[in-house]
Every structure is written in C-alpha cells, then in structure tokens.
Design a protein around this motif. Structure first.
Motif, short mmCIF file in Angstrom:
data_model
loop_
_atom_site.label_atom_id
_atom_site.label_comp_id
_atom_site.label_asym_id
_atom_site.label_seq_id
_atom_site.Cartn_x
_atom_site.Cartn_y
_atom_site.Cartn_z
N THR A 147 0.86 -1.18 0.00
CA THR A 147 0.00 0.00 0.00
C THR A 147 0.90 1.23 0.00
OG1 THR A 147 -1.76 -1.15 1.18
CG2 THR A 147 -1.81 1.25 1.23
N LYS A 203 1.18 5.70 -1.03
CA LYS A 203 0.48 6.96 -1.16
C LYS A 203 0.02 7.11 -2.61
CE LYS A 203 1.08 11.93 -0.61
NZ LYS A 203 2.03 12.99 -0.28
N ASN A 214 -8.10 3.72 -2.35
CA ASN A 214 -8.81 4.41 -1.28
C ASN A 214 -8.58 5.90 -1.46
OD1 ASN A 214 -9.66 5.60 1.15
ND2 ASN A 214 -9.25 3.71 2.30
N GLU A 215 -9.48 6.55 -2.18
CA GLU A 215 -9.31 7.98 -2.45
C GLU A 215 -9.46 8.82 -1.19
OE1 GLU A 215 -11.72 9.08 -5.78
OE2 GLU A 215 -10.67 7.68 -7.11
N ALA A 216 -10.28 8.36 -0.25
CA ALA A 216 -10.46 9.10 1.00
C ALA A 216 -9.16 9.20 1.78
CB ALA A 216 -11.55 8.45 1.85
N ASN A 217 -8.37 8.12 1.79
CA ASN A 217 -7.08 8.11 2.49
C ASN A 217 -5.91 8.36 1.56
OD1 ASN A 217 -8.26 7.54 4.97
ND2 ASN A 217 -8.15 5.34 4.66
N SER A 218 -6.18 8.57 0.27
CA SER A 218 -5.14 8.77 -0.74
C SER A 218 -4.11 7.65 -0.76
CB SER A 218 -4.44 10.13 -0.54
OG SER A 218 -5.36 11.17 -0.72
N THR A 219 -4.60 6.38 -0.79
CA THR A 219 -3.71 5.23 -0.87
C THR A 219 -4.14 4.31 -1.99
OG1 THR A 219 -4.98 3.94 0.74
CG2 THR A 219 -3.12 5.26 1.60
N THR A 224 -3.40 0.11 -3.19
CA THR A 224 -2.79 -1.19 -2.87
C THR A 224 -2.66 -1.95 -4.18
OG1 THR A 224 -3.80 -1.20 -0.68
CG2 THR A 224 -3.01 -3.31 -1.53
#
Length: 111
Positions: A65, A67, A101-106, A108
């Motif tokens: 995972t 950024k 995960n756009e909310a956490n800017s990650t 995987t």
C-alpha cells in the motif's frame, strides 16, 4: 471476515541508500546494491519500508500500500513514481491494482 492483502508474497531486501528515504517512497537502483528515491514519472523497482544508517529495506514483491499521487483505477495499470507515492503513467511497469482508497489517498497493488 474482511478483505486483506497484508503479507501476500511479501519479499524485501536491504540496499545501501545515498540519502534518507521516507517510508512508502518508490525507489530505483542507483548503482550496484544502492537505491535512491525516484523522481516524478520514473519507473520504480520497489517501495521503501525503512531507511536508517545509510541502508534501506525495500519491498520488491507482494501486496503493498502506497500513497496515491494521481488517478489510478483497480485492475492492471502501469504505475510510476508520483513524488512520494505512485500514479498511473505510460512509462511505468504493469501492476495489479487491488484497492484504491481515495479518501485516504492510498493505493494497494501487487508487485
């Protein structure tokens, strides 16, 4: 039960590092046994896990995972360095993106 990719086929190696490299940064080879942080738009060979004392632990395979530094969609995608993270880019290698995960800017993906 929930979805988890943690630990899948994870493989790391220790390299010399000419500089401090932040955890999660895409890296490239910079000489024999030496890595450095990638510049924006460059292909990477792995993701830095830790860096201290002139050495860096680099994840070379498995689920990782990182950024998110741009637009990436699930499925097969060519990924390149996007500053301290990764983004889609024609110059990159193809990886399987399993979660965004756009909310956490990650993002995987499987290396």
């Amino acid at each position: 039960m929930s979805v988890s990719f943690c630990g899948f086929n994870e493989n790391t190696a220790t390299f010399k590092a000419n500089e401090e490299i932040a955890k999660g940064t895409p890296v490239k080879m910079n000489g024999s046994g030496t890595v450095t942080a990638c510049a924006d738009g460059e292909a990477f060979c792995g993701i830095a896990n830790e860096c201290s004392g002139g050495y860096a632990s680099v994840q070379l395979s498995g689920a990782v995972t990182a950024k998110l530094s741009g637009s990436v969609e699930a499925g097969f995608a060519n990924l390149v360095c996007g500053g301290e993270g990764v983004k889609s880019g024609a110059e990159g290698r193809e990886y399987l993106v399993v979660a965004v995960n756009e909310a956490n800017s990650t993002v995987t993906f499987i290396m």
